[in-house]
Scaffold this active site. Structure first.
Site: not given
Lengths: 279, 279
Positions: B31, B33, B146, B182
């Protein structure tokens, strides 16, 4: 001809035109540069020439400060040659943070030939040309074969970093006596200028011997070095290499180039000759 | 959605469209991305996502071989998200000579924070993203916060090398328990997954203390490291830095970021929190 000094204005102009051919220079233009411009006008409808004396490609003790700046005369020549835009940014426009943190790093070739005598030079060339490519976004860019190693580095990073730009190499312009045209010829004294064609003569004789079948390159190189030294030159290198990628040449190679850098007094001259051998 | 695998076809498609937003990824999409993709669809009419697991940014002993490749599932997600082109080149398309001779070389920041533990990683990132930028020629590109140091490196080379691309940083997506999304979360065992939100908790508490006025960053960092170590983590670093450029933070800085990298078992996780202090 428009003279543009900021990236913003250059981009605004660029967004309104289609095919662009580009000739990056450091100014002090001679007929060799004008041959590049002529080639550019044949490659695309819109021609941009840049003039920027790039601090990054000059080493300690080199001639950055004294490099001739002749913008008015250069602009007149470019206008007469049909150039549409002269891009002449100042130092703060291309290096706003003074130091350039991110660089385009060439492989070991940057430490060979001229690179062995000019540490950091080809990194500086690759970096500023990448910047100029990203600003001008040309479809084609023209470079002289006189700076043969520079041309190899530019072809290298364009391919490796996938720049969508066609690189055109243009034959070296020469004076009637064979001396390769160069901004640095202006540094020569009258006596040195008379002697300077010896570099081309020695390369021409090496090329003739290679065309005649000689393949003992190390011996040929050594003879040429000794001969120039006997005439008062300080020789940085004379080498036979693969044409194009400048890898070490081997007997039997069909396409080689003889490259030289040598100094007369305080002036460092470079030259080269490509040789295509019949199979 | 078109799936394009060659540079040539991508360029042919690109020449027919105007504004493009680009999201480079290594696939195995989650999610986080998809939030980048959503941002991209708001930035430009045409969205390109690339999937390429870039060998150059993996170090010795890292997970290049085992990195999850899930192209079919990824493509389904991207098509559902309104992506126009998925660019999925193979290794030979981006690295035809196997080795990449010319690289984009970042400054010392590449050897700090994550770079101290992943030699060559940020050079590999800067180089492949430069290549992708030259292929896709986006107007805008979206990256997750991130990977904060990666975002700083990308903003850095885009500015220094004059890429004409706007870089948009997108807030980190998180699971309900705070864990940053991640691809590497998939490596965690069930027990590790339950423990993993501790990293975010420690960063949140540091951020709360900094917002409350604490400026003894070294002490805060040390406390956080000791606390995570006490919970079984191997901590690579926890540091307070200037936001944006990631220079060393000083007491009184108004905009800082707390960054951490730490390992649970075999899995290395990273996270960060930006903090804007009132003047």
């Amino acid at each position: 001809m428009q003279i543009i000094t900021t990236i913003k204005e250059l981009r605004a102009w660029r967004s309104g035109v289609d095919q662009v051919a580009f000739v990056p220079t450091m100014g002090n233009l001679h007929d060799g540069h004008l041959a590049l411009v002529k080639e550019a006008t044949e490659q695309a409808a819109h021609v941009v020439v840049s003039i920027f004396v790039n601090r990054l490609q000059f080493g300690q003790g080199e001639d950055f400060m004294s490099y001739p700046r002749t913008l008015d005369a250069d602009a007149a020549k470019l206008a007469a040659a049909g150039v549409e835009v002269l891009f002449a940014p100042n130092e703060a426009e291309l290096y706003p943070h003074v130091s350039q943190s991110y660089q385009v790093e060439p492989p070991h070739l940057q430490n060979e030939l001229c690179g062995a005598f000019r540490p950091g030079h080809f990194r500086g060339v690759a970096t500023v040309v990448s910047k100029l490519f990203n600003i001008v976004k040309p479809n084609v860019a023209c470079f002289g074969k006189k700076d043969y190693q520079q041309l190899a580095v530019i072809r290298g990073f364009v391919e490796d970093l996938n720049f969508d730009i066609r690189i055109v190499g243009v034959d070296t312009g020469r004076a009637a006596d064979g001396l390769a045209l160069s901004s640095r010829n202006g540094y020569l004294t009258e006596a040195e200028r008379a002697q300077a064609p010896q570099l081309y003569q020695v390369l021409s004789e090496m090329a003739a011997e290679i065309r005649a079948g000689r393949q003992d390159y190390a011996k040929l190189e050594q003879n040429a070095i000794v001969r120039l030294q006997g005439q008062g030159w300080v020789v940085d290198y004379i080498e036979v290499r693969h044409a194009g990628d400048l890898q070490i040449a081997h007997a039997g190679d069909a396409h080689v180039v003889v490259l030289a850098a040598a100094r007369l007094g305080k002036t460092r001259l470079i030259d080269n000759l490509e040789i295509h051998l019949e199979a």
